[in-house]
Design a protein around this motif. Structure first.
Motif, short mmCIF file in Angstrom:
data_model
loop_
_atom_site.label_atom_id
_atom_site.label_comp_id
_atom_site.label_asym_id
_atom_site.label_seq_id
_atom_site.Cartn_x
_atom_site.Cartn_y
_atom_site.Cartn_z
N LEU A 1 71.41 41.05 54.20
CA LEU A 1 70.57 41.96 53.41
C LEU A 1 70.48 43.32 54.10
O LEU A 1 70.58 44.37 53.46
CB LEU A 1 69.17 41.37 53.23
CG LEU A 1 68.15 42.30 52.56
CD1 LEU A 1 68.48 42.46 51.08
CD2 LEU A 1 66.73 41.78 52.74
N ARG A 2 70.30 43.31 55.42
CA ARG A 2 70.21 44.57 56.16
C ARG A 2 71.52 45.36 56.05
O ARG A 2 71.49 46.58 55.91
CB ARG A 2 69.86 44.29 57.62
CG ARG A 2 68.49 43.64 57.79
CD ARG A 2 68.16 43.36 59.25
NE ARG A 2 66.84 42.72 59.37
CZ ARG A 2 66.19 42.54 60.51
NH1 ARG A 2 66.73 42.98 61.65
NH2 ARG A 2 65.00 41.95 60.54
N ALA A 3 72.64 44.66 56.10
CA ALA A 3 73.93 45.33 55.96
C ALA A 3 74.07 45.93 54.56
O ALA A 3 74.56 47.06 54.39
CB ALA A 3 75.07 44.35 56.24
N ASP A 4 73.64 45.18 53.54
CA ASP A 4 73.69 45.71 52.17
C ASP A 4 72.85 46.98 52.04
O ASP A 4 73.24 47.92 51.34
CB ASP A 4 73.18 44.65 51.19
CG ASP A 4 74.17 43.50 50.98
OD1 ASP A 4 75.36 43.69 51.30
OD2 ASP A 4 73.74 42.43 50.53
N ALA A 5 71.70 47.00 52.70
CA ALA A 5 70.84 48.17 52.64
C ALA A 5 71.51 49.37 53.32
O ALA A 5 71.52 50.48 52.77
CB ALA A 5 69.50 47.87 53.31
N LEU A 6 72.08 49.16 54.49
CA LEU A 6 72.69 50.27 55.21
C LEU A 6 73.91 50.82 54.50
O LEU A 6 74.22 52.01 54.59
CB LEU A 6 73.05 49.84 56.63
CG LEU A 6 71.85 49.64 57.57
CD1 LEU A 6 72.31 49.05 58.90
CD2 LEU A 6 71.11 50.94 57.80
N ARG A 7 74.60 49.96 53.75
CA ARG A 7 75.77 50.43 53.01
C ARG A 7 75.40 51.48 51.96
O ARG A 7 76.25 52.25 51.52
CB ARG A 7 76.49 49.25 52.35
CG ARG A 7 77.73 48.80 53.13
CD ARG A 7 78.53 47.79 52.34
NE ARG A 7 77.84 46.52 52.26
CZ ARG A 7 77.99 45.54 53.18
NH1 ARG A 7 78.80 45.73 54.21
NH2 ARG A 7 77.34 44.41 53.07
N LEU A 8 74.14 51.51 51.56
CA LEU A 8 73.70 52.49 50.57
C LEU A 8 73.66 53.91 51.14
O LEU A 8 73.68 54.88 50.39
CB LEU A 8 72.31 52.13 50.05
CG LEU A 8 72.19 50.83 49.23
CD1 LEU A 8 70.73 50.55 48.90
CD2 LEU A 8 73.01 50.92 47.96
N VAL A 9 73.56 54.02 52.47
CA VAL A 9 73.37 55.35 53.06
C VAL A 9 74.39 55.70 54.14
O VAL A 9 74.58 56.88 54.44
CB VAL A 9 71.95 55.47 53.66
CG1 VAL A 9 70.90 55.44 52.55
CG2 VAL A 9 71.67 54.36 54.66
N VAL A 10 75.04 54.72 54.74
CA VAL A 10 75.99 55.00 55.83
C VAL A 10 77.35 55.40 55.25
O VAL A 10 77.92 54.65 54.45
CB VAL A 10 76.14 53.78 56.75
CG1 VAL A 10 77.21 54.04 57.82
CG2 VAL A 10 74.80 53.45 57.40
#
Length: 285
Positions: free
Chosen positions: A52-61
């Motif tokens: 889930l954390r990786a999915d979230a970071l993919r939105l901005v990184v």
């Protein structure tokens, strides 16, 4: 909660604040969503996982960037409480870094992340972050090897001092902050997760001084978080436990979050009174 036809808000995917506009504060107030890190949210019923954390970071990184700093520690599994008093913003870099892949994202290695945070975070959060990475499985040997490129054996920098006292046996940020208080006051280095045998069971103390008895009694310190130790039932259980430990020759000082933050030195004075040692004051944070 949200309508039955939407059992998980947006199928459980993390989203950015602007995607819900004016509804954001309404959803937060109703307890429908929670903030992951600054600007990123998810339905409260979605379990907190590394994926889930990786999915979230993919939105901005951006593509080909390396996640670093607190965002890297978070992706390596560290709780946000150990990293900052407030939600932090994602961090990344295009500079060359020692990195690993985590769910498709390029992320600074745990050791590189630990050194970066030890150098740049405020001291309490720097220690709790490094402790958390060690507790999560980062070998101390990796940290020692990586730190040799940054600090000499006799370095007195903040980061070098914190890395010397980092310990993966700390099981919560509060335990790390408590240990730093003792270090700053120049008390002896405490043992962590101290076992105490008695009454047909084994008690375990967060921190203690099993090898420094005073008049036949030993000192133990326990961090009682607000989340786990605020109910009347749990407080009665804690009091019973302290009474049992007292009968076994242990003086227990119970520490709450408010004891760790601020200028009043009640903690240092209580520990110093028992150990017959003068603490270094004033408190540093």
């Amino acid at each position: 909660m949200l309508p039955a036809e939407l059992p998980i808000y947006w199928n459980g995917l993390p989203f950015r604040a602007h995607q819900v506009g004016r509804k954001l504060q309404w959803l937060l107030a109703r307890g429908e969503i929670r903030q992951l890190i600054a600007g990123l949210y998810v339905d409260v019923r979605v379990p907190d996982t590394v994926e889930l954390r990786a999915d979230a970071l993919r939105l901005v990184v951006p593509p080909n960037a390396t996640v670093c700093g607190r965002a890297a520690a978070w992706l390596h599994g560290i709780d946000t409480t150990a990293l900052s008093p407030e939600p932090f913003r994602p961090e990344w870099t295009f500079a060359e870094r020692q990195a690993v892949e985590v769910h498709g994202l390029r992320v600074a290695t745990p050791a590189a992340t630990a050194i970066e945070l030890a150098k740049h975070l405020p001291r309490p959060f720097a220690l709790s972050a490094v402790d958390g990475l060690l507790h999560g499985g980062m070998p101390m040997s990796d940290l020692t090897t990586a730190s040799a490129a940054y600090f000499g054996a006799d370095s007195t920098s903040q980061a070098a001092q914190l890395l010397r006292i980092a310990d993966g046996r700390a099981e919560s940020p509060g335990e790390s902050w408590l240990r730093l208080r003792l270090f700053d006051a120049r008390f002896p280095r405490p043992e962590l997760q101290v076992p105490v045998e008695g009454n047909g069971r084994t008690y375990r103390l967060d921190l203690g001084y099993p090898d420094l008895p005073v008049d036949g009694r030993r000192l133990g310190l326990e961090y009682d978080s607000d989340q786990r130790h605020s109910s009347t039932k749990q407080q009665l259980k804690d009091e019973t436990r302290r009474t049992e430990l007292d009968a076994l020759g242990w003086h227990i000082i119970s520490i709450r979050r408010t004891d760790l933050w601020g200028s009043y030195p009640a903690l240092e004075l209580a520990v110093g009174a028992f150990l017959c040692q003068q603490p270094r004051l004033p408190r540093r944070w």
